[in-house]
Design an enzyme around this catalytic site. Structure first.
Site, short mmCIF file in Angstrom:
data_model
loop_
_atom_site.label_atom_id
_atom_site.label_comp_id
_atom_site.label_asym_id
_atom_site.label_seq_id
_atom_site.Cartn_x
_atom_site.Cartn_y
_atom_site.Cartn_z
N THR A 161 44.64 41.93 40.59
CA THR A 161 44.63 41.07 39.41
C THR A 161 46.03 40.90 38.81
O THR A 161 46.21 40.93 37.60
CB THR A 161 43.65 41.59 38.33
OG1 THR A 161 42.50 42.18 38.94
CG2 THR A 161 43.17 40.45 37.45
N GLU B 33 42.85 49.21 46.26
CA GLU B 33 43.28 48.17 45.32
C GLU B 33 42.78 48.52 43.92
O GLU B 33 41.58 48.49 43.65
CB GLU B 33 42.74 46.80 45.72
CG GLU B 33 43.12 45.71 44.72
CD GLU B 33 42.39 44.39 44.93
OE1 GLU B 33 42.30 43.61 43.96
OE2 GLU B 33 41.90 44.14 46.05
N ARG C 294 42.62 45.68 35.15
CA ARG C 294 41.65 45.19 34.17
C ARG C 294 41.25 46.26 33.16
O ARG C 294 40.34 46.05 32.37
CB ARG C 294 40.39 44.67 34.88
CG ARG C 294 40.66 43.57 35.88
CD ARG C 294 39.37 43.08 36.50
NE ARG C 294 39.58 42.47 37.80
CZ ARG C 294 38.63 42.15 38.65
NH1 ARG C 294 37.37 42.37 38.34
NH2 ARG C 294 38.91 41.61 39.82
N LYS D 41 44.24 36.11 50.60
CA LYS D 41 42.94 36.56 50.11
C LYS D 41 42.07 35.31 49.90
O LYS D 41 42.51 34.32 49.33
CB LYS D 41 43.15 37.30 48.79
CG LYS D 41 41.90 37.60 47.98
CD LYS D 41 42.30 38.31 46.70
CE LYS D 41 41.13 38.47 45.74
NZ LYS D 41 41.52 39.21 44.53
#
Length: 218
Positions: A76, A49, A53, A136
């Site tokens: 994200t 993953e 960012r 999640k």
């Protein structure tokens, strides 16, 4: 190609079952991406993953998409444009800290399986109403840890979770012992100092240690 919620959840669950840990990666330099991805795959953690960012994130995803045996996803995800960019870069799945209808619609339209985040029973139920049975749990430790997540197993047995946020080798087994947890997400297998130093052997060792420890029956 569009994807529906049922199919998306089934595909995400299959990805989550691949290994006990999904490395959560914040990578500043795309030049290190392929080597980092290969080090994790070599250690037995093929699901990667990459969080959106950093400015390099999309290039990192593109580089890791070519790593043999790897399954790279984008973390994200916040907006429809994030979804489009991630899919174009080569992401095979997406991860979001929470979930909105707009984000879910975008993932379904782009055919990107989504591991959407929930921190409460209400949020989990809303995702379940949309058809998302693989979710999640985030931020795991701040939201009550394994005890809180375990309390959702009886009233919401339809949902399988991947907890992330504060998860480490020390507490990962307490999550994996729960009946509603399939894997965990964590950054400890790729520490920043090791990535910066290009110490791929250390990262492979950490990944292998996580596999060896967490694949052992609790």
């Amino acid at each position: 190609m569009k994807i529906d919620a049922k199919t998306a959840s089934a595909q995400t669950l299959t990805i989550c079952k691949t290994a006990p840990v999904i490395p959560v990666l914040l990578v500043e330099n795309a030049d290190t991406a392929a080597a980092l991805g290969q080090a994790l795959v070599d250690g037995g953690l093929p699901v990667l993953e990459v969080t959106l960012r950093t400015k390099a994130a999309l290039d990192v995803i593109a580089a890791m998409a070519d790593v043999s045996g790897g399954i790279v996803g984008a973390g994200t995800l916040l907006t429809p444009q994030d979804v489009k960019n991630a899919k174009a870069a080569g992401a095979k799945f997406g991860v979001s800290p929470g979930a909105t209808d707009i984000l879910i619609d975008a993932c379904e339209a782009e055919g990107l399986p989504l591991l959407a985040g929930a921190a409460t029973a209400t949020e989990a139920m809303r995702l379940l109403e949309r058809g998302y049975t693989t979710q999640k749990f985030f931020p795991a430790e701040a939201a009550g840890g394994a005890k809180a997540l375990g309390s959702l197993a009886s009233p919401l047995p339809q949902i399988t979770f991947c907890p992330t946020g504060g998860v480490s080798l020390t507490n990962a087994r307490s999550y994996l012992a729960l009946p509603n947890v399939v894997c965990v997400g964590g950054s400890w297998v790729a520490p920043k100092d090791a990535v910066a130093a290009g110490d791929w052997a250390q990262i492979t060792t950490l990944a292998r240690a996580a596999c060896d420890t967490l694949c052992t029956p609790v």
